[in-house]
Design an enzyme around this catalytic site. Structure first.
Site, PDB file in Angstrom:
ATOM      1  N   HIS A  18       5.229  -9.637   3.699  1.00  0.00           N
ATOM      2  CA  HIS A  18       4.853 -10.733   2.793  1.00  0.00           C
ATOM      3  C   HIS A  18       4.519 -11.993   3.596  1.00  0.00           C
ATOM      4  CE1 HIS A  18       7.587  -8.560  -0.268  1.00  0.00           C
ATOM      5  NE2 HIS A  18       6.365  -8.473  -0.753  1.00  0.00           N
ATOM      6  N   LYS A  42      11.680  -4.531 -12.933  1.00  0.00           N
ATOM      7  CA  LYS A  42      12.437  -3.764 -11.924  1.00  0.00           C
ATOM      8  C   LYS A  42      13.901  -4.206 -11.933  1.00  0.00           C
ATOM      9  CE  LYS A  42       8.627  -3.826  -8.536  1.00  0.00           C
ATOM     10  NZ  LYS A  42       8.261  -4.265  -7.185  1.00  0.00           N
ATOM     11  N   ARG A  91      -1.865  -2.922   1.016  1.00  0.00           N
ATOM     12  CA  ARG A  91      -1.429  -2.249   2.245  1.00  0.00           C
ATOM     13  C   ARG A  91      -2.125  -0.929   2.477  1.00  0.00           C
ATOM     14  NH1 ARG A  91       4.535  -2.028   0.492  1.00  0.00           N
ATOM     15  NH2 ARG A  91       3.336  -1.838  -1.419  1.00  0.00           N
ATOM     16  N   SER A 129       9.714  -3.456   0.327  1.00  0.00           N
ATOM     17  CA  SER A 129      11.056  -3.983   0.067  1.00  0.00           C
ATOM     18  C   SER A 129      12.041  -2.847  -0.194  1.00  0.00           C
ATOM     19  CB  SER A 129      11.035  -4.936  -1.125  1.00  0.00           C
ATOM     20  OG  SER A 129      10.211  -6.032  -0.842  1.00  0.00           O
TER      21      SER A 129
HETATM   22  N1  COA Z   1       4.389  -6.357   2.918  1.00  0.00           N
HETATM   23  C1  COA Z   1       5.473  -5.676   2.576  1.00  0.00           C
HETATM   24  N2  COA Z   1       5.696  -5.210   1.358  1.00  0.00           N
HETATM   25  C2  COA Z   1       4.785  -5.487   0.435  1.00  0.00           C
HETATM   26  C3  COA Z   1       3.614  -6.188   0.709  1.00  0.00           C
HETATM   27  C4  COA Z   1       3.426  -6.634   2.023  1.00  0.00           C
HETATM   28  N3  COA Z   1       2.341  -7.306   2.391  1.00  0.00           N
HETATM   29  N4  COA Z   1       2.889  -6.286  -0.406  1.00  0.00           N
HETATM   30  C5  COA Z   1       3.579  -5.633  -1.344  1.00  0.00           C
HETATM   31  N5  COA Z   1       4.724  -5.157  -0.829  1.00  0.00           N
HETATM   32  C6  COA Z   1       5.714  -4.328  -1.506  1.00  0.00           C
HETATM   33  C7  COA Z   1       6.944  -5.036  -1.870  1.00  0.00           C
HETATM   34  O1  COA Z   1       7.838  -4.956  -0.827  1.00  0.00           O
HETATM   35  C8  COA Z   1       7.391  -4.246  -3.084  1.00  0.00           C
HETATM   36  O2  COA Z   1       8.016  -3.056  -2.652  1.00  0.00           O
HETATM   37  P1  COA Z   1       9.023  -2.240  -3.574  1.00  0.00           P
HETATM   38  O3  COA Z   1       8.255  -1.812  -4.798  1.00  0.00           O
HETATM   39  O4  COA Z   1       9.380  -1.147  -2.672  1.00  0.00           O
HETATM   40  O5  COA Z   1      10.159  -3.153  -3.924  1.00  0.00           O
HETATM   41  C9  COA Z   1       6.095  -3.924  -3.729  1.00  0.00           C
HETATM   42  O6  COA Z   1       5.141  -3.887  -2.705  1.00  0.00           O
HETATM   43  C10 COA Z   1       5.596  -4.956  -4.673  1.00  0.00           C
HETATM   44  O7  COA Z   1       6.357  -6.122  -4.562  1.00  0.00           O
HETATM   45  P2  COA Z   1       5.843  -7.593  -4.550  1.00  0.00           P
HETATM   46  O8  COA Z   1       4.764  -7.802  -3.578  1.00  0.00           O
HETATM   47  O9  COA Z   1       7.049  -8.435  -4.434  1.00  0.00           O
HETATM   48  O10 COA Z   1       5.159  -7.781  -5.917  1.00  0.00           O
HETATM   49  P3  COA Z   1       5.341  -7.071  -7.271  1.00  0.00           P
HETATM   50  O11 COA Z   1       4.324  -5.992  -7.383  1.00  0.00           O
HETATM   51  O12 COA Z   1       6.746  -6.710  -7.531  1.00  0.00           O
HETATM   52  O13 COA Z   1       4.942  -8.314  -8.152  1.00  0.00           O
HETATM   53  C11 COA Z   1       4.170  -9.443 -10.070  1.00  0.00           C
HETATM   54  C12 COA Z   1       4.399  -8.127  -9.364  1.00  0.00           C
HETATM   55  C13 COA Z   1       5.360 -10.368  -9.977  1.00  0.00           C
HETATM   56  C14 COA Z   1       2.960 -10.143  -9.478  1.00  0.00           C
HETATM   57  C15 COA Z   1       3.896  -9.024 -11.506  1.00  0.00           C
HETATM   58  O14 COA Z   1       4.953  -8.188 -11.944  1.00  0.00           O
HETATM   59  C16 COA Z   1       3.824 -10.230 -12.428  1.00  0.00           C
HETATM   60  O15 COA Z   1       2.845 -10.945 -12.430  1.00  0.00           O
HETATM   61  N6  COA Z   1       4.893 -10.401 -13.236  1.00  0.00           N
HETATM   62  C17 COA Z   1       4.935 -11.446 -14.254  1.00  0.00           C
HETATM   63  C18 COA Z   1       4.615 -10.848 -15.641  1.00  0.00           C
HETATM   64  C19 COA Z   1       3.139 -10.564 -15.734  1.00  0.00           C
HETATM   65  O16 COA Z   1       2.316 -11.454 -15.896  1.00  0.00           O
HETATM   66  N7  COA Z   1       2.802  -9.262 -15.619  1.00  0.00           N
HETATM   67  C20 COA Z   1       1.399  -8.833 -15.557  1.00  0.00           C
HETATM   68  C21 COA Z   1       0.722  -8.728 -16.883  1.00  0.00           C
HETATM   69  S1  COA Z   1       1.653  -7.821 -18.091  1.00  0.00           S
END
Ligand code: COA
Length: 160
Positions: A18, A42, A91, A129
């Site tokens: 990140h 989650k 990724r 993560s």
């Molecule tokens: N390096 C390492 N890991 C990464 C990464 C990077 N560059 N990019 C993504 N990841 C991983 C994370 O570690 C995480 O891994 P895990 O699933 O094993 O825990 C996964 O990819 C995604 O995590 P993260 O990047 O933290 O984002 P997310 O996909 O959980 O986030 C939101 C999603 C928060 C953007 C999305 O849920 C959101 O917008 N929520 C608000 C409600 C909303 O509007 N929803 C959409 C419309 S309904």
């Protein structure tokens, strides 16, 4: 006019992957908001406040980053910040389907929202993560994967 983008995520916890995406975004935009989502569908290891504090500590050396939390829909939060640009990391092909559906859902909710995908440097390509959470639970080494404050917080969470 100052350019601004939002990098949202669960950040449970924030990883060096990140950080890599964030640093790239900070070299492109004048201001980047790292936005820690409350609702992500989650089960999280760290609470919203803990994730926020770890993100804040991990990014305090980057002058054009601010860290915040948000509840509810991303599109509503983006509107409240007067910003239409969302940064996401891509990724591998396995990220593509989820990221595309997230980008298209946000676009349907607000047609002005754009998603910009950045590709992490090769050494961070495989990080996630959940792999790091597993490593922490099994007392594996964490320093190559997460900022030092995150490694300490993970050890404390599991073993104190
Ligand atoms: N390096 C390492 N890991 C990464 C990464 C990077 N560059 N990019 C993504 N990841 C991983 C994370 O570690 C995480 O891994 P895990 O699933 O094993 O825990 C996964 O990819 C995604 O995590 P993260 O990047 O933290 O984002 P997310 O996909 O959980 O986030 C939101 C999603 C928060 C953007 C999305 O849920 C959101 O917008 N929520 C608000 C409600 C909303 O509007 N929803 C959409 C419309 S309904």
């Amino acid at each position: 006019m100052m350019s601004k983008a939002i990098y949202p995520g669960t950040f449970d916890p924030i990883t060096l992957g990140h950080m890599n995406i964030l640093e790239k975004a900070c070299s492109i935009f004048d201001e980047v908001i790292l936005a820690v989502a409350d609702y992500t569908g989650k089960d999280n290891l760290f609470s919203l406040q803990e994730r926020y504090q770890l993100c804040k500590k991990s990014t305090e050396h980057i002058p054009n980053v601010s860290v915040s939390t948000f509840q509810g829909l991303f599109v509503d939060y983006a509107k409240s910040q007067n910003c239409n640009l969302m940064i996401r990391g891509m990724r591998a092909v396995s990220d593509f389907e989820y990221e595309l559906s997230l980008a298209l859902t946000n676009k349907k909710l607000n047609p002005e929202i754009e998603t910009l995908f950045l590709v992490p440097s090769l050494r961070y390509m495989y990080l996630s993560s959940s792999i790091i959470r597993q490593l922490a639970a099994l007392q594996g080494p964490l320093e190559d994967y997460v900022p030092t404050c995150v490694a300490e917080a993970m050890r404390e969470k599991h073993f104190s």
